[in-house]
Design a protein around this motif. Structure first.
Motif, PDB file in Angstrom:
ATOM      1  N   UNK A   2      -3.355   4.495 -15.585  1.00 36.83           N
ATOM      2  CA  UNK A   2      -2.687   4.915 -14.356  1.00 36.83           C
ATOM      3  C   UNK A   2      -3.203   4.077 -13.186  1.00 36.83           C
ATOM      4  N   UNK A   3      -2.265   3.665 -12.321  1.00 33.31           N
ATOM      5  CA  UNK A   3      -2.605   2.781 -11.212  1.00 33.31           C
ATOM      6  C   UNK A   3      -1.897   3.218  -9.939  1.00 33.31           C
ATOM      7  N   UNK A   4      -2.390   2.714  -8.829  1.00 36.27           N
ATOM      8  CA  UNK A   4      -1.743   2.910  -7.537  1.00 36.27           C
ATOM      9  C   UNK A   4      -2.045   1.683  -6.694  1.00 36.27           C
ATOM     10  N   UNK A   5      -1.127   1.295  -5.824  1.00 38.04           N
ATOM     11  CA  UNK A   5      -1.347   0.129  -4.969  1.00 38.04           C
ATOM     12  C   UNK A   5      -1.859   0.589  -3.606  1.00 38.04           C
ATOM     13  N   UNK A   6      -2.968  -0.012  -3.171  1.00 34.32           N
ATOM     14  CA  UNK A   6      -3.599   0.360  -1.902  1.00 34.32           C
ATOM     15  C   UNK A   6      -4.034  -0.891  -1.147  1.00 34.32           C
ATOM     16  N   UNK A   7      -3.950  -0.829   0.180  1.00 33.63           N
ATOM     17  CA  UNK A   7      -4.490  -1.909   0.998  1.00 33.63           C
ATOM     18  C   UNK A   7      -6.011  -1.858   0.944  1.00 33.63           C
ATOM     19  N   UNK A  14       0.828  -1.196   0.000  1.00 32.10           N
ATOM     20  CA  UNK A  14       0.000   0.000   0.000  1.00 32.10           C
ATOM     21  C   UNK A  14       0.870   1.256   0.000  1.00 32.10           C
ATOM     22  N   UNK A  15       0.558   2.170  -0.896  1.00 28.61           N
ATOM     23  CA  UNK A  15       1.335   3.402  -1.005  1.00 28.61           C
ATOM     24  C   UNK A  15       1.156   4.322   0.197  1.00 28.61           C
ATOM     25  N   UNK A  16       0.092   4.102   0.960  1.00 28.57           N
ATOM     26  CA  UNK A  16      -0.172   4.966   2.111  1.00 28.57           C
ATOM     27  C   UNK A  16       0.461   4.407   3.384  1.00 28.57           C
TER      28      UNK A  16
END
Length: 208
Positions: free
Chosen positions: A175-180, A145-147
């Protein structure tokens, strides 16, 4: 192969910039010819020294990793510096006098290691990084997770669209982002623009 070089001349043209470089003290003709080397990566060092903020970020992350592993912070600092040298080919450096570029790359390395090893940080890694793009990419690559750094899943900032099969669709241009799971739910609930403004993150293109 990593070598220190001086820029002795340059010439900008419409298609790019020509650089003439000099590597002191070494004759590289043999490896260049044997391996037919015709391309290289160039890292341009602007000469600025590490900032107090960079030093603070680096030591905070070193201390978190040391606390997680049970190692003394000074020992862990040296181990991480040699890990950085191994991964990048850079020369040995000091956190008291290195360049801002070297400090930024070292912070990248130790945050990558913290993600890989599952090291819990006392602050969001987003507040520790000097290179948000690198960190977002590392999170996608490592599925973290990026956070918060917990195990994560892909969130598509650019929607896949109704009727498309996520298992077969080529999403390399999305466009993507990894998150829990927790932060993924928050992103969907609040909308990504609100989520992005809150955490200062964004989606990047990433091809698995």
């Amino acid at each position: 192969m990593y070598e220190f070089a001086h820029i002795t001349a340059y010439k900008p043209v419409e298609e790019g910039t020509y650089l003439q470089v000099f590597i002191p003290g070494k004759n590289l003709m043999e490896p260049l010819e044997e391996k037919h080397m015709r391309t290289c990566n160039v890292w341009l060092d602007d000469g600025r020294h590490i900032s107090a903020e960079q030093r603070k970020k680096a030591y905070a992350t070193i201390n978190d990793i040391a606390g997680f592993t049970g190692e003394m912070p000074e020992v862990m600092k040296e181990w991480l510096k040699y890990l950085h040298i191994y991964r990048t080919g850079y020369e040995y450096f000091s956190l008291s006098s290195c360049s801002m570029d070297t400090a930024r790359e070292f912070i990248n390395t130790i945050l990558d290691y913290a993600l890989e090893a599952g090291v819990p940080l006392l602050d969001f890694a987003l507040n520790r990084t000097d290179d948000i793009g690198h960190y977002l990419y590392a999170c996608l690559k490592l599925k973290k997770c990026s956070i918060c750094g917990r195990p994560g899943e892909i969130h598509h900032v650019d929607a896949i669209g109704m009727g498309n099969d996520r298992r077969t669709l080529d999403d390399s241009d999305h466009r993507k982002i990894c998150l829990c799971r927790v932060h993924h739910t928050e992103a969907h609930t609040t909308g990504f623009d609100t989520f992005s403004n809150k955490y200062k993150v964004y989606g990047i293109k990433y091809e698995e």
